[in-house]
Design an enzyme around this catalytic site. Sequence first.
Site, PDB file in Angstrom:
ATOM      1  N   GLY A  51      43.213  47.585  43.377  1.00 60.18           N
ATOM      2  CA  GLY A  51      42.855  46.623  44.258  1.00 60.18           C
ATOM      3  C   GLY A  51      41.519  46.795  44.740  1.00 60.18           C
ATOM      4  N   CYS A  78      45.091  53.547  40.816  1.00 60.25           N
ATOM      5  CA  CYS A  78      43.766  53.421  41.969  1.00 60.25           C
ATOM      6  C   CYS A  78      44.078  53.204  43.277  1.00 60.25           C
ATOM      7  CB  CYS A  78      43.171  52.328  41.298  1.00 60.25           C
ATOM      8  SG  CYS A  78      41.238  52.313  41.802  1.00 60.25           S
ATOM      9  N   TYR A  79      43.877  51.900  43.775  1.00 63.59           N
ATOM     10  CA  TYR A  79      44.309  51.525  45.362  1.00 63.59           C
ATOM     11  C   TYR A  79      45.867  51.798  45.433  1.00 63.59           C
ATOM     12  CZ  TYR A  79      45.603  48.795  49.364  1.00 63.59           C
ATOM     13  OH  TYR A  79      46.085  48.631  50.419  1.00 63.59           O
ATOM     14  N   HIS A 165      42.227  54.122  35.441  1.00 65.60           N
ATOM     15  CA  HIS A 165      42.758  52.971  35.011  1.00 65.60           C
ATOM     16  C   HIS A 165      43.453  53.032  33.366  1.00 65.60           C
ATOM     17  CE1 HIS A 165      42.081  50.153  38.285  1.00 65.60           C
ATOM     18  NE2 HIS A 165      40.932  50.850  38.349  1.00 65.60           N
ATOM     19  N   GLU A 167      45.422  51.343  31.913  1.00 69.96           N
ATOM     20  CA  GLU A 167      45.774  49.915  31.268  1.00 69.96           C
ATOM     21  C   GLU A 167      44.386  49.461  30.438  1.00 69.96           C
ATOM     22  OE1 GLU A 167      45.205  50.472  34.610  1.00 69.96           O
ATOM     23  OE2 GLU A 167      44.619  48.870  35.574  1.00 69.96           O
ATOM     24  N   ASP A 223      51.382  25.126  23.490  1.00 69.86           N
ATOM     25  CA  ASP A 223      52.442  25.606  24.736  1.00 69.86           C
ATOM     26  C   ASP A 223      53.535  24.437  24.786  1.00 69.86           C
ATOM     27  OD1 ASP A 223      50.691  27.443  25.271  1.00 69.86           O
ATOM     28  OD2 ASP A 223      49.652  26.556  27.038  1.00 69.86           O
ATOM     29  N   LYS A 365      50.082  33.997  26.439  1.00 71.69           N
ATOM     30  CA  LYS A 365      49.909  33.074  25.252  1.00 71.69           C
ATOM     31  C   LYS A 365      50.248  33.738  24.023  1.00 71.69           C
ATOM     32  CE  LYS A 365      47.283  29.573  24.077  1.00 71.69           C
ATOM     33  NZ  LYS A 365      47.546  28.127  24.789  1.00 71.69           N
TER      34      LYS A 365
END
Length: 509
Positions: A51, A78-79, A165, A167, A223, A365
């Site tokens: 964050g 991280c944060y 990170h 990710e 969608d 999606k």
Amino acid sequence: MIVVIDFGSQYNQLIARRVRECRVYCQIEPPDIDLKTIESLAPDGIILSGGPASIYGKNSPKIDPAIFDAGIPVLGICYGMQFMVDALGGTVKKAAKREYGFAELDIQNKENLFEKIDSPATCWMSHGDAITALPEGFSITGSTENTPYAAVEHADRRLYGLQFHPEVEHTPKGKQILRNFLFNICNCRRNWTMKTFAKDAISQIQAAAADKKVILGLSGGVDSSVTAMLIHQAIGARLTCIFVDNGLLRLDEAAKLKKVFKEHLHLNIRFVNASKLFLDALSGVTDPEKKRKIIGKIFMDVFEAEAKKINGAEFLAQGTLYPDIIESQSAFGGPTSIIKSHHNVGGLPKKMKLKLIEPLKYLFKDEVRALGKTLGMPEDLIWRQPFPGPGLGIRIIGEITPKRLTILRKVDDILVMEIKAAGYYKKLWQSFAVLLPIKSVGVMGDKRTYENIVAIRAVTSKDAMTADWARLPHKLLAKISNRIINEVTGVNRVAYDISSKPPSTIEWE
Ligand code: XMP
């Protein structure tokens, strides 16, 4: 399942994506969630996201530190790691040097998070604060040149922290680190598939809307189409879809969709041709926002009038996706400034006293596409590029006239055909043509022409928030241009849009 606590990182959707790619379900929750609610979700692990805040900042987001004693494995990123260390008695300070970019991680403990990962491992850093002292029982498991506490753990309590990170793609072994957390530490099972999702969603819809009627606004986009298929499989003909032809659709679109939805998929659909209503109201209107407002308003009126004809309907189904939900609950997500007013049937449930059904609200999606495939939807529908509600109306700059619509439909048809033939359709987020109201001089068969210009827009994007213009091969662009100018009367010049978003937007209006 895994709970991801959203401390406001720009990467938190990515964390959720990565976990789901490992076939583990995960849900993003705000930091003010209480322990009881977390426990009711029965997560196998918790990930605290990064964050933008500093933990010593005034309004820094916090979660109840009792989660560290709940016996649930926690991975702080991280944060998220700094919060954990601070909450458990360690120290976090402003780093001497902000660190942003690649770093080499020297792994000091190859068990747990770093199993099967060679040292040094490249990782991606983005932080201004750093740990300077660890809480009791914690140890360092990895360091970089700038960050001694780049990875830490308290293995007995199953608490782990990473300053970098895992990710992002810039951390090549990041996915393996997450896999280690999910499968070695949290003992998750790989059971999140679209098949199980469909089965659960269908029984939930059956339970919620037992013997009830459901209405859905079908646009032909992925969608709403997948939502329709799912609900149709749950309650059959008790679902009524409403398709509004606003006169701003692509060539033969309404007819093509009718064929697929009615004849192949056997949906119960009402097609409403309201073209004249829309085009009359748009006559002489040139301002983009005015066009959107008019189109949105008439759409609502037409939809509502049609919906009222369905006696006893109690539910309205919508194809809301997970990113929309996360956006509105994000820890730092304030109201974003309105750049373009998109319309939907948001106000309808209240007005008509309908209850909402949003079966895709936890999906991304690409998961919706996979679900469409599981439900037997044709490839063509699954891979449709997004098409805006106001349709060709915002792709004709200035006034919308029937003549301009005819020209743009022909151009668009050629463009889509060629992009598909060259194998680019799926690779692009969107590809379309824009008709400009200015004329240019040309020469055809020794004769002077004075005709319209069309611009071709083709972009790559992950979520439409940012986009880049596609580097289409010159040969393909040449073919598109040749065909358009030769085959469409009224166009004598084709330009290619080379602007990215930001600062431009995807649509021209
Ligand atoms: P922009 O042009 O803002 O578009 O970069 C981002 C995405 O939204 C679509 N778009 C719309 N969709 N109603 C819609 O339903 C609208 O008024 C509208 N305007 C833009 C656009 O096609 C792109 O996918």
